[in-house]
Design an enzyme around this catalytic site. Structure first.
Site, PDB file in Angstrom:
ATOM      1  N   GLN A 105       0.844  -1.197   0.000  1.00  0.00           N
ATOM      2  CA  GLN A 105       0.000   0.000   0.000  1.00  0.00           C
ATOM      3  C   GLN A 105       0.878   1.246   0.000  1.00  0.00           C
ATOM      4  OE1 GLN A 105      -3.523  -0.633   2.948  1.00  0.00           O
ATOM      5  NE2 GLN A 105      -1.881  -1.963   3.601  1.00  0.00           N
ATOM      6  N   HIS A 123      -1.713   1.135  -4.122  1.00  0.00           N
ATOM      7  CA  HIS A 123      -2.142   2.546  -4.021  1.00  0.00           C
ATOM      8  C   HIS A 123      -1.302   3.467  -4.902  1.00  0.00           C
ATOM      9  CE1 HIS A 123      -4.255   1.697   0.112  1.00  0.00           C
ATOM     10  NE2 HIS A 123      -4.973   1.315  -0.921  1.00  0.00           N
TER      11      HIS A 123
HETATM   12  N1  APR Z   1       6.723  -2.242  12.121  1.00  0.00           N
HETATM   13  C1  APR Z   1       5.519  -2.748  11.777  1.00  0.00           C
HETATM   14  N2  APR Z   1       4.369  -2.069  11.911  1.00  0.00           N
HETATM   15  C2  APR Z   1       4.437  -0.820  12.409  1.00  0.00           C
HETATM   16  C3  APR Z   1       5.654  -0.221  12.791  1.00  0.00           C
HETATM   17  C4  APR Z   1       6.847  -0.997  12.633  1.00  0.00           C
HETATM   18  N3  APR Z   1       8.045  -0.516  12.961  1.00  0.00           N
HETATM   19  N4  APR Z   1       5.388   1.031  13.248  1.00  0.00           N
HETATM   20  C5  APR Z   1       4.061   1.210  13.156  1.00  0.00           C
HETATM   21  N5  APR Z   1       3.477   0.099  12.652  1.00  0.00           N
HETATM   22  C6  APR Z   1       2.065  -0.160  12.366  1.00  0.00           C
HETATM   23  C7  APR Z   1       1.083   0.633  13.213  1.00  0.00           C
HETATM   24  O1  APR Z   1       0.836  -0.023  14.452  1.00  0.00           O
HETATM   25  C8  APR Z   1      -0.150   0.647  12.299  1.00  0.00           C
HETATM   26  O2  APR Z   1      -0.986  -0.475  12.557  1.00  0.00           O
HETATM   27  O3  APR Z   1       1.815   0.241  11.057  1.00  0.00           O
HETATM   28  C9  APR Z   1       0.437   0.509  10.894  1.00  0.00           C
HETATM   29  C10 APR Z   1       0.314   1.753  10.047  1.00  0.00           C
HETATM   30  O4  APR Z   1      -1.051   1.991   9.797  1.00  0.00           O
HETATM   31  P1  APR Z   1      -1.554   3.165   8.843  1.00  0.00           P
HETATM   32  O5  APR Z   1      -0.850   4.440   9.183  1.00  0.00           O
HETATM   33  O6  APR Z   1      -3.034   3.128   8.886  1.00  0.00           O
HETATM   34  O7  APR Z   1      -1.006   2.733   7.410  1.00  0.00           O
HETATM   35  P2  APR Z   1      -1.618   1.758   6.343  1.00  0.00           P
HETATM   36  O8  APR Z   1      -2.298   0.587   6.981  1.00  0.00           O
HETATM   37  O9  APR Z   1      -0.539   1.500   5.358  1.00  0.00           O
HETATM   38  O10 APR Z   1      -2.714   2.668   5.680  1.00  0.00           O
HETATM   39  C11 APR Z   1      -3.415   2.158   4.587  1.00  0.00           C
HETATM   40  O11 APR Z   1      -4.494   4.203   4.138  1.00  0.00           O
HETATM   41  O12 APR Z   1      -4.287   6.443   4.192  1.00  0.00           O
HETATM   42  C12 APR Z   1      -4.351   5.359   3.367  1.00  0.00           C
HETATM   43  O13 APR Z   1      -3.534   5.078   1.179  1.00  0.00           O
HETATM   44  C13 APR Z   1      -3.125   5.224   2.515  1.00  0.00           C
HETATM   45  O14 APR Z   1      -1.883   3.262   1.965  1.00  0.00           O
HETATM   46  C14 APR Z   1      -2.489   3.957   3.023  1.00  0.00           C
HETATM   47  C15 APR Z   1      -3.677   3.208   3.582  1.00  0.00           C
END
Ligand code: APR
Length: 246
Positions: A105, A123
């Site tokens: 993503q 994405h």
């Molecule tokens: N290792 C693994 N996971 C981690 C780490 C790490 N070091 N640090 C944070 N996280 C986790 C957090 O706990 C959270 O669950 O990564 C996740 C990030 O979540 P989001 O910010 O929601 O990102 P994502 O799931 O990629 O979002 C999906 O939403 O806004 C849209 O298009 C955008 O691609 C994005 C999509």
């Protein structure tokens, strides 16, 4: 579901036996490189904005110059940082299993820079520019606040998928096919809040795959998975690759 901070032996065995491994990554995989995750509060210049309010076609139509400033700032950030051990471990994992499909993503190119190949960009990609009207790819003139399409004269936009927009057809079809076909599905560094990406793990599970999450903050979806490993991907993934290589 087994929740642990260690890598369960059954997961290593499932990976050793797997014919096809499908991996879904989210912003958490790039967090250790210094790229803020989507649902973290934004910092500095952008602290007063929520990513969810900027990453929409409506926001772009209302103020394209603002949205371009945000994306140029994010591009510069993605350019300045380096892939972390989690990105490199996923590139290595592809050589340790018969087949690996990496669906991301993330739009930051860090998997590509770490050496992963044939990535499904669910994405889009932040470094691509497209015509807002018809989606054709062009190179933006960065001297303009809002770069223009050389064909139609309308605005260009970043080549990412915004909230409310459709996933590119090829990305959707090929990732769904991989989720159906795989024997192991890994959901890594994603909050599993944004669909359809979050649905891939369910598709894999319903089709018999072993499903595991790697996330320091186990998500709501983890309850339905076989394993939830509570750890940072930059630590857990190199350990997982090392265990598999033994
Ligand atoms: N290792 C693994 N996971 C981690 C780490 C790490 N070091 N640090 C944070 N996280 C986790 C957090 O706990 C959270 O669950 O990564 C996740 C990030 O979540 P989001 O910010 O929601 O990102 P994502 O799931 O990629 O979002 C999906 O939403 O806004 C849209 O298009 C955008 O691609 C994005 C999509």
């Amino acid at each position: 579901m087994t929740m642990t901070s260690d890598i369960p032996e059954q997961l290593i065995t499932a990976l050793r036996d797997a014919r096809h491994v499908c991996v879904l990554t989210g912003a958490g995989v790039s967090a250790e490189s210094g790229v803020p995750t989507f649902r973290d509060a934004q910092e500095g210049l952008w602290a007063n904005y929520r990513a969810e309010d900027l990453a929409t076609p409506e926001a772009f139509m209302a103020d394209p110059a603002l949205i371009w400033r945000w994306y140029r700032w994010r591009r510069d950030l993605a350019d300045e940082v380096e892939p972390n051990p989690g990105h490199y471990a996923l590139a290595q994992l592809a050589d340790l299993v018969p087949r690996l499909t990496l669906v991301t993503q993330n739009v930051d190119n860090l998997h590509q820079r770490a050496g992963s190949r044939d990535i499904i960009e669910f994405h889009g990609n932040i470094f691509v520019d497209r015509c807002f009207a018809d989606g054709t790819e062009h190179t933006a003139d960065d001297s303009l606040d809002v770069p223009l399409c050389p064909d139609c004269g309308g605005p260009l936009r970043p080549g990412v998928v915004w909230f409310g927009e459709a996933i590119p057809e090829h990305a959707l079809n090929s990732s769904w096919a991989a989720a159906i076909d795989c024997d192991v599905f890994l959901s890594i560094g994603t909050s599993s809040l944004v669909y359809p990406a979050a649905g891939l793990a369910d598709v894999a599970r319903q089709n018999g795959a072993t499903v595991a999450e790697i996330n320091p903050n186990p998500t709501m979806n983890a309850a339905g998975f076989d394993f939830a490993i509570a750890g940072n991907s930059g630590v857990v993934l190199p350990e997982l690759v090392e265990s598999l290589s033994l």
